[in-house]
Design an enzyme around this catalytic site. Structure first.
Site, PDB file in Angstrom:
ATOM      1  N   GLU A 244     -36.718  65.879 -20.219  1.00 30.38           N
ATOM      2  CA  GLU A 244     -35.260  65.853 -20.367  1.00 30.38           C
ATOM      3  C   GLU A 244     -34.652  66.196 -19.022  1.00 30.38           C
ATOM      4  O   GLU A 244     -35.178  67.039 -18.285  1.00 30.38           O
ATOM      5  CB  GLU A 244     -34.799  66.874 -21.402  1.00 30.38           C
ATOM      6  CG  GLU A 244     -33.271  66.959 -21.467  1.00 30.38           C
ATOM      7  CD  GLU A 244     -32.734  67.736 -22.665  1.00 30.38           C
ATOM      8  OE1 GLU A 244     -33.454  68.587 -23.197  1.00 30.38           O
ATOM      9  OE2 GLU A 244     -31.575  67.484 -23.032  1.00 30.38           O
ATOM     10  N   CYS A 440     -31.060  67.215 -25.974  1.00 27.86           N
ATOM     11  CA  CYS A 440     -29.608  67.074 -26.177  1.00 27.86           C
ATOM     12  C   CYS A 440     -29.005  66.012 -25.268  1.00 27.86           C
ATOM     13  O   CYS A 440     -27.994  65.398 -25.622  1.00 27.86           O
ATOM     14  CB  CYS A 440     -28.919  68.414 -25.952  1.00 27.86           C
ATOM     15  SG  CYS A 440     -29.262  69.579 -27.262  1.00 27.86           S
ATOM     16  N   ASN A 570     -31.922  63.373 -32.385  1.00 30.55           N
ATOM     17  CA  ASN A 570     -32.533  64.549 -31.785  1.00 30.55           C
ATOM     18  C   ASN A 570     -32.046  65.789 -32.511  1.00 30.55           C
ATOM     19  O   ASN A 570     -30.882  66.138 -32.393  1.00 30.55           O
ATOM     20  CB  ASN A 570     -32.133  64.652 -30.305  1.00 30.55           C
ATOM     21  CG  ASN A 570     -32.601  65.949 -29.677  1.00 30.55           C
ATOM     22  OD1 ASN A 570     -33.805  66.198 -29.594  1.00 30.55           O
ATOM     23  ND2 ASN A 570     -31.675  66.785 -29.255  1.00 30.55           N
ATOM     24  N   GLU A 571     -32.880  66.400 -33.262  1.00 33.90           N
ATOM     25  CA  GLU A 571     -32.603  67.635 -34.010  1.00 33.90           C
ATOM     26  C   GLU A 571     -31.155  67.680 -34.515  1.00 33.90           C
ATOM     27  O   GLU A 571     -30.475  68.698 -34.389  1.00 33.90           O
ATOM     28  CB  GLU A 571     -32.953  68.886 -33.177  1.00 33.90           C
ATOM     29  CG  GLU A 571     -32.196  69.055 -31.879  1.00 33.90           C
ATOM     30  CD  GLU A 571     -32.427  70.411 -31.190  1.00 33.90           C
ATOM     31  OE1 GLU A 571     -33.579  70.843 -31.079  1.00 33.90           O
ATOM     32  OE2 GLU A 571     -31.434  71.026 -30.767  1.00 33.90           O
TER      33      GLU A 571
HETATM   34  O1  AHR Z   1     -35.366  71.693 -24.694  1.00 33.78           O
HETATM   35  C1  AHR Z   1     -34.076  72.134 -24.444  1.00 33.78           C
HETATM   36  C2  AHR Z   1     -33.119  71.782 -25.573  1.00 33.78           C
HETATM   37  O2  AHR Z   1     -33.531  72.404 -26.745  1.00 33.78           O
HETATM   38  C3  AHR Z   1     -33.066  70.336 -25.945  1.00 33.78           C
HETATM   39  O3  AHR Z   1     -32.192  69.628 -25.173  1.00 33.78           O
HETATM   40  C4  AHR Z   1     -32.575  70.370 -27.353  1.00 33.78           C
HETATM   41  O4  AHR Z   1     -33.031  69.267 -28.073  1.00 33.78           O
HETATM   42  C5  AHR Z   1     -33.062  71.682 -27.866  1.00 33.78           C
HETATM   43  O5  AHR Z   1     -32.065  72.394 -28.461  1.00 33.78           O
END
Ligand code: AHR
Length: 828
Positions: A244, A440, A570-571
């Protein structure tokens, strides 16, 4: 300290009410912690003496809007509808004109949250359908709710002037406002048990690995024996990486560009506090010429701002400081390029200069034109420097426009523009896949910040830079083409993750009427969004005569990238808004590309509403894989070793997409690394259901870090793999495709000795974690080899730099305290 006496109080009160078959429940919220504590319950037999549960255990919290300042629950109001379900309505804030709403069958498990917008002024708002019923509002600011799928006034519950309906009760000497209900004894017991369970989990999670105890006086004789008859096939994709762009992982990190803000696109709004110094001139300086930013007739509309220089006397310079300095290596070459337009068609001198002003490399470009033209130069560094700067000196007076000013080391990973040492550190993990671009970052801070893959391909000036939600800027120089290419270069499957049509649940309002994920992409724009995802697959896999396959070929890769996996979401908060968009995307992709394996998402934790609702949806839709995320304590990993043993082998497989062990202070040490090793051992045992895992986050630049811990820290000159990295590498390099169960006995604490045995094509690989503070005598007499490859990773729990030690050795009879031992030997 305050919780325990109340916990005991509840237990003793339990016997006092053994005969009553109903009780009163007071449901309320408080202003404590700035209204973040959610819904509490207290109970009473006589409505006089109210006994709090917890004492203020939060049975429901609001998940609306941004972390920290938002996610408040004002004035929760509880009611029970005729069907017996409980419903909670609360205020979110005074600005958004929306309320929070959730339902529960038992007051413990609360389902999806809804944030309907009230429509004051309208006679009646559009009824909002939820899976629990329908609600609507009227112009008197009242909310109506009825179970079923259509509003029918007869059976509604009118939740009028919620504040006025609440009653005052005294709990722990404080006057609180809430609602009073009669509940059965069984219902009450469930509430008390819910708190007990939460409390027990809290205690377990706080457990640390390094506990001195008399139980651990040696000798400890352990035996580990395989059951050869029960071998099972396991995933060959188990260890991957999660990339990321957080902590400057991309620009200033893996992406080898040495010029910061090459596109003059930094904006104060990249930063949450709208930092005015974070602007189009960031990292640039001028000396002896006038430097402004213009956007008239730009090189491309997607990158409008550029540097406008007015040179009156030759000698003036435009200077870039790089990402905290430019690193030069003596004798190495650096590739300079820039888009230039000049009223005077002159040449540009390009220099690399150290802190003392010594020129370490220099060249003169060919003539610029009156229209945009790319100027290129190769510069050779005469000396090393860790803090050089780039200087551009136009050699004729007049007006100069410059954009996309770039400097790359000639040597990059496989010549593909990524920083060699960092890319190599990732490659050394032998990841089976690379997930990108987040996290995120993938679903973004508001719908306008959703990461759109098509904005990241093609010539640099055509790519659309984007605010990075971690508080900086994405040039998109590291875009989808580069990600795919990197995956190919390291032999890993690409696993892109696209937003499920909703932004991050922690978003601010950006682009939406209301905060949080609730402002998903409007349904009328979803066709376009879905098409963009289909285009992505075509870009990766399509023939060169398809529109997007052609773009890939034009970028230099006529062969398909062979995309097999795609994550959707994503989550995310699992809400109706999410589900509607997720289904749309899923169905469209499956219809056109049935072979692409789609990965769903089940929230940010290993339990709770999003996890439960996400899994329900996965089961209903028969998803192939879902993405689980949890950052947990060593105590959690220690006490949840059978987390996956109960998973349905016929259901969706798991991609554990984000996990790590976190301790107070959020740093890596051997305790966190061995906790992760322990978890991976348990995951290997379950690798028939857990298909993939990736530690998160992967990269962090020292001094530019928004999240700790991370797997690999780095600065401009060094790569600093952590102890957690060593564990990932050991598991990545020692994975297998078949698993053999083990009978383990003799450990003083059975939780603290775990092992797994896997086989690859040629070898058997035994991994053993010993979390006891003492060494173990181990009986491995079934290994008949005279010699094995042995790797031992051990030390003090607070070690942060310890490295694994490998040797060819005889089969060991001892396991070091606090260790991971790996034995590899031929499978014969
Ligand atoms: O890994 C850091 C963050 O943790 C990621 O962006 C998110 O998906 C999670 O909350």
């Amino acid at each position: 300290m305050r919780i325990i006496p109340f916990f005991l109080l509840i237990l003793s009160a339990f016997s006092a009410v053994a005969k009553v078959d109903s009780l009163y429940l007071f449901a309320y919220g408080t202003a404590k912690n700035d209204y973040h504590n959610g819904l509490h319950y207290a109970w009473s037999q006589d409505q006089e003496n109210w006994i709090p549960i917890g004492p203020e255990y939060s049975f429901l919290r609001s998940d609306y809007g941004r972390w920290g300042s938002q996610k408040k629950m004002y004035h929760p109001y509880l009611f029970r509808s005729e069907g017996g379900n409980w419903h909670c309505v609360w205020s979110l804030n005074e600005e958004d004109g929306a309320i929070g709403f959730a339902s529960s069958a038992d007051l413990v498990y609360w389902g999806r949250q809804f944030y309907p917008v009230l429509s004051p002024g309208k006679a009646i708002s559009k009824p909002v359908l939820t899976s629990k019923g329908v609600y609507w509002t009227t112009n008197d600011h009242n909310l109506y709710f009825s179970e079923g799928s259509a509003p029918h006034f007869g059976a509604t519950k009118k939740v009028e002037t919620i504040l006025d309906l609440r009653q005052e009760r005294t709990v722990m000497g404080m006057k609180e406002l809430g609602t009073v209900h009669k509940i059965s004894r069984a219902e009450w017991e469930k509430l008390v048990d819910a708190f007990r369970i939460a409390e027990a989990k809290r205690v377990q999670n706080e457990e640390r690995i390094g506990v001195a105890s008399d139980r651990f006086k040696g000798p400890m004789k352990v035996s580990i024996h395989p059951d050869w008859n029960k071998g099972k096939a396991i995933s060959d994709m188990l260890i991957g990486v999660f990339f990321e762009d957080i902590n400057y992982a991309a620009d200033g990190g893996l992406y080898a560009e040495l010029i910061q803000n090459r596109d003059f696109e930094y904006r104060p709004s990249d930063k949450e506090d709208r930092d005015p110094s974070w602007n189009a001139k960031k990292a640039w300086n001028a000396d002896g010429l006038t430097f402004t930013i213009d956007s008239v007739r730009p090189i491309h509309k997607n990158n409008a701002p550029y540097a406008k220089l007015q040179v009156n006397r030759v000698g003036g310079r435009l200077i870039n400081e790089g990402f905290g300095g430019i690193v030069l290596k003596k004798g190495e070459k650096y590739l300079f390029s820039a888009k230039v337009r000049s009223s005077t068609a002159g040449r540009v001198k390009v220099r690399l200069v150290n802190e003392q002003g010594d020129v370490l490399a220099e060249g003169v470009s060919e003539n610029a034109n009156k229209e945009w033209k790319t100027l290129k130069l190769t510069l050779s560094a005469l000396e090393n420097s860790s803090n050089a700067r780039l200087e551009l000196i136009p050699l004729k007076a007049g007006r100069w426009d410059l954009d996309m000013i770039s400097l790359f080391p000639e040597k990059t990973f496989k010549g593909h523009g990524l920083r060699e040492d960092l890319a190599q550190a990732i490659a050394d993990l032998k990841p089976k896949f690379v997930r990108f671009p987040g996290g995120c970052v993938a679903h973004g801070d508001g719908i306008n910040n959703i990461y759109r893959w098509e904005n990241t391909i093609g010539p640099w000036e055509e790519r659309k830079p984007l605010r990075n939600l971690w508080g900086y800027h994405q040039t998109m120089g590291l875009g989808y083409f580069e990600y795919f290419q990197f995956c190919e270069d390291i032999g890993a499957e690409p696993v892109p993750v696209v937003a499920a049509g909703v932004p991050c649940q922690n978003s601010a309002h950006h682009g939406c009427d209301i905060g949080g994920q609730q402002g998903g992409i409007p349904m009328e724009h979803m066709d376009e969004y879905v098409q963009s995802i289909l285009n992505l697959i075509e870009y990766a896999n399509g023939a060169i005569n398809t529109p997007y396959g052609k773009k890939r070929a034009e970028a230099g890769h006529p062969e398909p990238f062979g995309l097999k996996y795609l994550g959707i979401g994503n989550e995310d908060l699992i809400t109706d808004i999410f589900e509607e968009r997720f289904r749309l995307i899923y169905n469209a992709v499956k219809a056109k590309y049935p072979d692409i394996i789609l990965i769903g998402t089940v929230g940010p934790f290993n339990e709770g509403t999003d996890y439960v609702e996400g899994w329900k949806l996965a089961d209903q839709m028969k998803l192939e894989i879902v993405d689980e995320h949890y950052y947990q304590t060593p105590g959690w990993y220690l006490n949840n070793q059978h987390f996956y043993d109960s998973y349905d082998r016929k259901g969706a497989k798991v991609y554990l997409g984000e996990y790590a062990a976190h301790i107070p202070g959020r740093h890596n040490n051997l305790e966190t690394a061995l906790s992760e090793a322990l978890h991976l051992i348990n995951v290997e045992r379950n690798a028939d259901v857990v298909h993939m895992t990736s530690y998160a986050p992967l990269l962090a630049k020292e001094g530019y870090t928004q999240w700790n811990p991370d797997l690999i820290y780095f600065n401009n000159t060094e790569v600093k793999p952590t102890v957690g990295y060593e564990v990932q590498k050991l598991f990545g390099q020692n994975s297998g495709t078949k698993y053999y169960p083990l009978a383990i006995s003799g450990a003083f604490d059975v939780r603290k000795l775990a092992a797994s045995l896997v086989a690859d094509q040629d070898n058997l690989i035994l991994k053993i974690v010993n979390l006891h503070p003492i060494e173990a005598d181990v009986d491995l007499s079934w290994i008949k080899h005279a010699e094995v490859e042995k790797t031992v990773f051990s030390g003090d729990l607070d070690d942060k730099t310890v490295k694994p030690v490998s040797s060819i050795s005889e089969v060991p009879s001892k396991l070091a305290p606090y260790s991971l031992t790996i034995l590899k030997f031929k499978n014969k």
